[in-house]
Scaffold this active site. Structure first.
Site, short mmCIF file in Angstrom:
data_model
loop_
_atom_site.label_atom_id
_atom_site.label_comp_id
_atom_site.label_asym_id
_atom_site.label_seq_id
_atom_site.Cartn_x
_atom_site.Cartn_y
_atom_site.Cartn_z
N ASN A 11 26.54 29.03 8.67
CA ASN A 11 25.71 29.65 9.70
C ASN A 11 26.59 29.99 10.91
O ASN A 11 27.23 29.11 11.49
CB ASN A 11 24.60 28.66 10.08
CG ASN A 11 23.68 29.21 11.13
OD1 ASN A 11 24.12 29.77 12.12
ND2 ASN A 11 22.38 29.04 10.94
N HIS A 14 26.30 30.11 16.19
CA HIS A 14 26.85 29.58 17.43
C HIS A 14 28.16 30.23 17.85
O HIS A 14 28.63 29.99 18.97
CB HIS A 14 26.90 28.06 17.36
CG HIS A 14 25.51 27.51 17.29
ND1 HIS A 14 24.54 27.82 18.22
CD2 HIS A 14 24.88 26.77 16.34
CE1 HIS A 14 23.40 27.26 17.87
NE2 HIS A 14 23.56 26.62 16.73
N HIS A 47 20.60 33.73 12.07
CA HIS A 47 19.19 33.66 12.49
C HIS A 47 18.97 34.66 13.61
O HIS A 47 19.49 34.50 14.71
CB HIS A 47 18.91 32.22 12.96
CG HIS A 47 17.49 31.96 13.35
ND1 HIS A 47 17.06 30.72 13.75
CD2 HIS A 47 16.40 32.75 13.41
CE1 HIS A 47 15.76 30.77 14.04
NE2 HIS A 47 15.35 31.99 13.85
N ARG A 49 16.79 35.47 16.13
CA ARG A 49 15.62 34.89 16.82
C ARG A 49 14.87 35.97 17.58
O ARG A 49 15.45 36.97 17.99
CB ARG A 49 16.07 33.79 17.80
CG ARG A 49 16.63 32.56 17.11
CD ARG A 49 16.90 31.46 18.13
NE ARG A 49 15.68 30.90 18.62
CZ ARG A 49 15.18 29.71 18.26
NH1 ARG A 49 15.82 28.94 17.40
NH2 ARG A 49 14.04 29.29 18.76
N ARG A 53 18.65 35.09 21.34
CA ARG A 53 19.52 34.28 22.19
C ARG A 53 20.95 34.16 21.63
O ARG A 53 21.87 33.87 22.37
CB ARG A 53 18.92 32.90 22.41
CG ARG A 53 18.99 31.99 21.22
CD ARG A 53 18.64 30.57 21.59
NE ARG A 53 17.24 30.42 21.91
CZ ARG A 53 16.57 29.29 21.70
NH1 ARG A 53 17.19 28.23 21.19
NH2 ARG A 53 15.29 29.20 21.97
N GLU A 74 17.94 34.47 8.41
CA GLU A 74 16.97 33.47 8.84
C GLU A 74 16.06 34.11 9.89
O GLU A 74 16.54 34.80 10.79
CB GLU A 74 17.75 32.30 9.44
CG GLU A 74 16.99 31.02 9.48
CD GLU A 74 17.82 29.91 10.08
OE1 GLU A 74 19.00 29.75 9.70
OE2 GLU A 74 17.28 29.22 10.95
N THR A 105 15.97 24.92 15.57
CA THR A 105 14.77 24.89 14.73
C THR A 105 14.40 23.41 14.52
O THR A 105 14.98 22.74 13.69
CB THR A 105 15.03 25.60 13.40
OG1 THR A 105 15.64 26.85 13.70
CG2 THR A 105 13.75 25.84 12.64
N GLU A 155 14.22 25.27 1.48
CA GLU A 155 15.35 24.57 2.11
C GLU A 155 14.78 23.34 2.78
O GLU A 155 13.88 23.45 3.64
CB GLU A 155 16.06 25.48 3.13
CG GLU A 155 17.22 24.76 3.79
CD GLU A 155 18.17 25.68 4.55
OE1 GLU A 155 18.35 26.83 4.11
OE2 GLU A 155 18.72 25.23 5.57
N HIS A 197 20.50 21.51 8.19
CA HIS A 197 20.21 21.18 9.59
C HIS A 197 20.82 19.83 9.95
O HIS A 197 20.45 18.81 9.38
CB HIS A 197 18.72 21.18 9.93
CG HIS A 197 18.51 21.51 11.38
ND1 HIS A 197 18.68 20.59 12.39
CD2 HIS A 197 18.22 22.67 12.00
CE1 HIS A 197 18.47 21.17 13.56
NE2 HIS A 197 18.20 22.45 13.35
N1 PXP Z 1 19.26 25.90 7.90
C1 PXP Z 1 18.31 26.36 8.73
C2 PXP Z 1 17.06 26.92 8.13
C3 PXP Z 1 18.48 26.32 10.13
O1 PXP Z 1 17.51 26.75 10.96
C4 PXP Z 1 19.70 25.84 10.65
C5 PXP Z 1 19.94 25.85 12.11
O2 PXP Z 1 20.00 27.14 12.59
C6 PXP Z 1 20.67 25.40 9.74
C7 PXP Z 1 20.42 25.41 8.37
C8 PXP Z 1 22.00 24.92 10.20
O3 PXP Z 1 21.84 23.78 10.99
P1 PXP Z 1 23.08 23.25 11.79
O4 PXP Z 1 23.50 24.33 12.74
O5 PXP Z 1 22.54 22.05 12.48
O6 PXP Z 1 24.16 22.93 10.79
#
Ligand code: PXP
Length: 252
Positions: A11, A14, A47, A49, A53, A74, A105, A155, A197
């Protein structure tokens, strides 16, 4: 017993968070995605959003154009996002709940309560050959409803388990049992099982040992590690942790 390989989705949200802190174009989340793939990622998650953001519409379009591995889009279940996703044509969509004030999330989607809104969206994605994943807690009622709504994938939200381990609040074992049972139930109902997550090297190794789980989606921890060791090394260490966990799959 043969166990399916486990995929790693990275992901890149960030990277965009850091970029947006200054409002410019650097660092580029697409560059991070390309590097992640070179370092062994099996797919990229981003994602979009509603408040934009971190990931922007142009990031999603560029990811779709420029990456060679599956894109997991996402999104919240809104008409706007469904429209953008159908136009983008990613490999998969992951439907998540979204609250404007949340930092991330924070919980799973309530598919039981939201089934009337979810059913047509899932049907549209199924028709467009875009795989829908529902991001849910490992709760039997949610898992059963995901199967009834004909989502091909769930998931499992691992955040509560990861937080319980970090906080040593005594709830981690019970949360882990919920994940184990949830993964079994989902698999028995024909759902493909992903998880994500809050995962780090240790928790990814633990969960990779569940043979029903075929994909982990990881972002924040790896981007944090990347500051110290670089993204490629962080992904290499993560893959090694997942491989150690997977080697234990099917032995229990
Ligand atoms: N899966 C989903 C559906 C999420 O919303 C997130 C967070 O954006 C992640 C995985 C990844 O989580 P993390 O950034 O905490 O590894």
């Amino acid at each position: 017993m043969s166990v399916s390989p486990i995929r790693l989705g990275i992901n890149v949200d960030h990277v965009a968070t850091l970029r947006n802190a200054r409002g410019g174009i650097l660092p580029d989340p697409v560059r991070a995605a390309l590097l992640a793939i070179e370092a062994g990622a099996d797919g990229i998650t981003a994602h979009l959003r509603e408040d934009r953001r971190h990931i922007r519409d142009t990031d999603m379009a560029r990811l779709k154009q420029e990456i060679s591995k599956p894109l997991n889009f996402e999104m919240a279940v809104t008409d706007e996002m469904v429209g953008i996703a159908l136009a983008t044509r990613p490999h998969a969509v992951c439907l998540v709940p979204e609250r404007r004030m949340e930092l991330t999330t924070e919980g799973g989607l309530d598919v039981v309560r939201q089934r009337a809104a979810l059913a047509p969206a899932i049907a549209k994605f199924n028709e467009a050959h875009i795989r829908t994943s529902l991001f849910i807690s490992p709760d039997p009622a949610q898992i059963e409803m995901a199967a009834r709504l004909k989502a091909p994938v769930i998931e499992i939200h691992t955040g509560t388990w990861c937080d319980a381990l970090a906080e040593r609040n005594g709830k981690a074992d019970a949360e882990w049992e919920r994940i184990v049972e949830g993964a079994r139930l989902a698999h028995s109902l024909g759902l493909e099982v992903h998880a994500g997550h809050g995962l780090d090297y240790a928790t990814a190794e633990t969960i990779a040992a569940l043979s029903q789980v075929v994909e982990l989606n990881i972002g924040h921890f790896l981007m944090g590690e990347a500051l110290f060791v670089g993204l490629a090394q962080a992904i290499g260490t993560m893959r090694a942790a997942m491989a150690r966990g997977r080697a234990k799959a099917g032995q229990a």
